[in-house]
Design an enzyme around this catalytic site. Structure first.
Site, PDB file in Angstrom:
ATOM      1  N   HIS A 148      27.414 -25.668 126.963  1.00 46.91           N
ATOM      2  CA  HIS A 148      28.298 -25.401 128.113  1.00 46.91           C
ATOM      3  C   HIS A 148      29.186 -24.180 127.854  1.00 46.91           C
ATOM      4  CE1 HIS A 148      27.424 -29.607 129.439  1.00 46.91           C
ATOM      5  NE2 HIS A 148      27.415 -29.809 128.117  1.00 46.91           N
ATOM      6  N   SER A 191      31.687   5.552 130.004  1.00 45.84           N
ATOM      7  CA  SER A 191      32.180   5.526 131.374  1.00 45.84           C
ATOM      8  C   SER A 191      32.619   6.928 131.773  1.00 45.84           C
ATOM      9  CB  SER A 191      33.380   4.573 131.449  1.00 45.84           C
ATOM     10  OG  SER A 191      34.197   4.912 132.544  1.00 45.84           O
ATOM     11  N   ASN A 197      29.541   0.768 126.918  1.00 46.64           N
ATOM     12  CA  ASN A 197      28.957  -0.288 127.751  1.00 46.64           C
ATOM     13  C   ASN A 197      27.563  -0.702 127.292  1.00 46.64           C
ATOM     14  OD1 ASN A 197      31.211  -0.309 129.443  1.00 46.64           O
ATOM     15  ND2 ASN A 197      30.373   1.371 130.692  1.00 46.64           N
ATOM     16  N   GLU A 210      22.130  -5.146 129.891  1.00 47.30           N
ATOM     17  CA  GLU A 210      22.439  -5.457 131.298  1.00 47.30           C
ATOM     18  C   GLU A 210      21.229  -5.172 132.188  1.00 47.30           C
ATOM     19  OE1 GLU A 210      26.812  -4.421 132.523  1.00 47.30           O
ATOM     20  OE2 GLU A 210      26.131  -2.970 131.064  1.00 47.30           O
TER      21      GLU A 210
END
Ligand code: ARG
Length: 462
Positions: free
Chosen positions: A156, A277, A285, A290
Site C-alpha cells: 500500500h 528544466s 527530471n 516517465e
C-alpha cells in the site's frame, strides 16, 4: 497509370480512393520480407515445373537487383501501386519484362502479405528476446551488488518489512523471464507458413508448400487455406505479450521515478539519462522512466485496435486486415526503444544505500519480527500481534522507534521479552531471518541470483 488488376475496370480509380486504400506508406517496411517470400516461391515454382528454370533464374535475378536497391534505399514506391506487393511486382516487370508477371502464379496477395508478416515477426520476436535479456542482465548486475543493501519493502506504499534491494530488483527479473518465455512460445505460432493458401481456397497448380516452408525455415504450414489468410492471432499474441511487458516496464519506471524523488532519495539516475528544466535551474527530471511509463498506453491501444478490427470479420481476407500493420510496427518500435534504454538506465543508476538504511531505521517495519519473537516463546500469533500493536502505538506516542524502547518497557507489555530482542530487531537480522525459500534473506537472494544466471544462460541458446 495502368493497375496490375485493371482489366475489368472502365474508369480510373478516384484519387482519394487511391490514397485511402493504399498501404505503401507503411508496408514498405516489409519490402525485404516480401522479396524473401517471392524468392522462395519462385524457387518452388521452378522445382515443381510450373515455370521453367530459365524463367525462374530471370525472376530471381530481377528480385536480387530489387533487393539491393531496397537495401540502398533506392527503390521508389508509388501510391498508384497501392502496397508493397504490387510495387515490387511492378518494379520487377519493369526490370525484367513480362516474364516478371509469372511470379504471381499460384499465389495471392492474401497469402503473400500473411507470409510477410510472419517473416517480419519471426525476426523481430528474436531481436526483442535478446533485448529483454540485456535488461535482465542489468538487473542481475545491480542485484549482485546490492544483496546486503537494506531498505523498507512496501505494501500500500506504506513501509511494511525490511528487504534486500537485490530482492526487490530481482522481482523484475522474473517478470521479464515470463515475458521472454511467452515470446519464445509465441514463435511456435509465428513459425507457420501461410503461403500456398492462394486468395482463400488453395490453388489449381501442383505447388509444394512444404518446400517453401523449408526454404523460409518455417516449422510447419497452415493446414487450412482459409485460416491461413484470415489468421492474425499471431499478431494479437505479439501485441498482448508486448502489453504485458510494457506493464512491467511501466511499474519499474514508476518505482524509479519515486525512488529518485527527493522525498525518497533511494537512487540517483545517471545524468546522461535525465533532462533539465527550461525555467528551474535546479531540476533534474526522470524523463526517461516517465516516458517509458507513458508509452505503455500506445501499446495497449495497438492491442485494443487490432482486437476491434478483427472481431466482426467474416472469413476469409477483408481489406480491414490491412489495419493490422501500423500498430504492430509501432509496438515493435516502442518495445525496441524502451528495452534499449531500460538496460543502461538500470545499470548506471547510483544506489543510495545510506538513504535506504536511514529509512529502514526510522520506521516500524521490524514490528512483525517482534510478533514472531513472542510466537517462538509460545504465544499464539494473534495475541502477539495485539501486544506488538500496543507497543507500536506506545512508541509512536513517545516519538521513538522499537529499537529505542528499554527492556523494562517491553516487559510491561509481556514478561516473555528478553535482552535478545534488540538483536532480533536489527534490520540486517530482520532480513536474514526471512530465510524461507524465495524470501528476502540474503542466503535466499544469493540462491535466487544463481538460479537467474542459469536461466539467462539457457535461454541464450534458444
Ligand atoms: N495491402 C494488403 C494488406 O496489407 C495486401 C493484401 C491485399 N489483398 C487484397 N485482396 N486486396 O492487407
Amino acid at each position: 497509370m495502368a493497375k496490375l488488376w485493371g482489366g475489368r475496370f472502365t474508369k480510373e480509380t478516384n484519387k482519394l480512393v487511391e490514397e485511402f486504400t493504399a498501404s505503401i506508406e507503411f508496408d514498405q517496411q516489409l519490402a525485404l520480407e516480401d522479396i524473401k517470400g517471392s524468392l522462395a516461391h519462385v524457387q518452388m515454382l521452378a522445382e515443381c515445373e510450373i515455370i521453367s528454370l530459365e524463367e525462374a533464374d530471370t525472376i530471381k535475378n530481377g528480385l536480387e537487383t530489387l533487393k539491393k536497391k531496397i537495401e540502398n534505399e533506392e527503390l521508389e514506391y508509388a501510391v498508384e501501386h497501392e502496397d508493397i506487393h504490387m510495387n515490387i511486382e511492378k518494379h520487377l516487370i519493369d526490370e525484367i519484362g513480362t516474364v516478371g508477371g509469372k511470379l504471381h502464379t499460384g499465389r495471392s496477395r492474401n497469402d503473400q502479405v500473411a507470409t510477410d508478416m510472419h517473416l517480419y515477426l519471426k525476426t523481430k520476436t528474436t531481436e526483442i528476446i535478446q533485448l529483454v535479456e540485456q535488461v535482465q542482465h542489468s538487473i542481475l548486475v545491480q542485484s549482485k551488488a546490492n544483496v546486503d543493501t537494506i531498505l523498507p519493502g512496501y505494501t500500500h506504499l506504506q513501509r511494511a518489512q525490511p528487504i534486500s534491494f537485490a530482492h526487490h530488483l530481482m522481482a523484475y527479473f522474473w517478470m521479464f523471464e515470463r515475458d521472454k518465455e511467452r515470446l519464445v512460445d509465441s514463435l511456435k505460432r509465428v513459425n507457420v507458413l501461410p503461403l500456398g493458401a492462394g486468395a482463400l481456397a488453395g490453388t489449381t497448380f501442383s505447388i509444394n508448400r512444404e518446400r517453401v516452408a523449408e526454404i523460409l525455415e518455417f516449422d510447419s504450414i497452415y493446414p487450412n487455406s482459409m485460416d491461413a489468410v484470415s489468421d492474425r492471432d499471431f499478431i494479437l499474441e505479439f501485441l498482448s505479450i508486448a502489453s504485458i511487458m510494457m506493464t512491467h516496464i511501466s511499474r519499474l519506471s514508476e518505482e524509479m521515478v519515486i525512488w529518485s524523488s527527493q522525498e525518497f532519495g533511494f537512487i540517483e539516475l545517471d545524468d546522461s539519462f535525465c533532462t533539465g528544466s527550461s525555467i528551474m535551474p535546479q531540476k533534474k527530471n526522470p524523463d526517461v522512466p516517465e516516458l517509458l511509463r507513458a508509452k505503455t498506453g500506445r501499446t495497449y491501444g495497438n492491442l485494443m485496435g487490432l482486437l476491434t478490427v478483427l472481431k466482426g470479420l467474416p472469413l476469409a481476407y477483408n481489406k480491414d486486415m490491412q489495419e493490422d500493420k501500423e500498430g504492430m510496427f509501432d509496438t515493435v518500435k516502442t518495445l525496441d526503444g524502451s528495452l534499449k534504454l531500460l538496460a543502461p538506465m538500470i545499470e548506471t543508476m547510483t544506489v543510495n544505500t545510506g538513504a535506504m538504511r536511514k529509512a529502514v531505521t526510522e520506521d516500524y517495519s521490524n514490528a512483525t519480527d517482534l510478533a514472531d519473537y513472542l510466537v517462538t516463546k509460545g504465544l499464539p500469533f494473534r495475541e502477539a500481534h495485539a501486544i506488538i500493536g500496543q507497543i507500536v502505538l506506545h512508541a509512536i506516542q513517545q516519538k521513538k522507534y522499537l529499537l529505542d524502547l528499554n527492556l523494562e518497557v517491553y516487559q510491561e507489555f509481556s514478561p516473555l521479552f528478553e535482552e535478545d530482542i534488540y538483536e532480533v530487531l536489527a534490520p540486517e537480522n530482520v532480513v536474514a531471518a526471512r530465510n524461507s525459500t524465495g524470501g528476502t534473506g540474503q542466503t535466499q537472494v544469493k540462491k535466487q541470483i544463481e538460479l537467474a544466471e542459469t536461466k539467462l544462460k539457457s535461454v541464450e541458446k534458444v
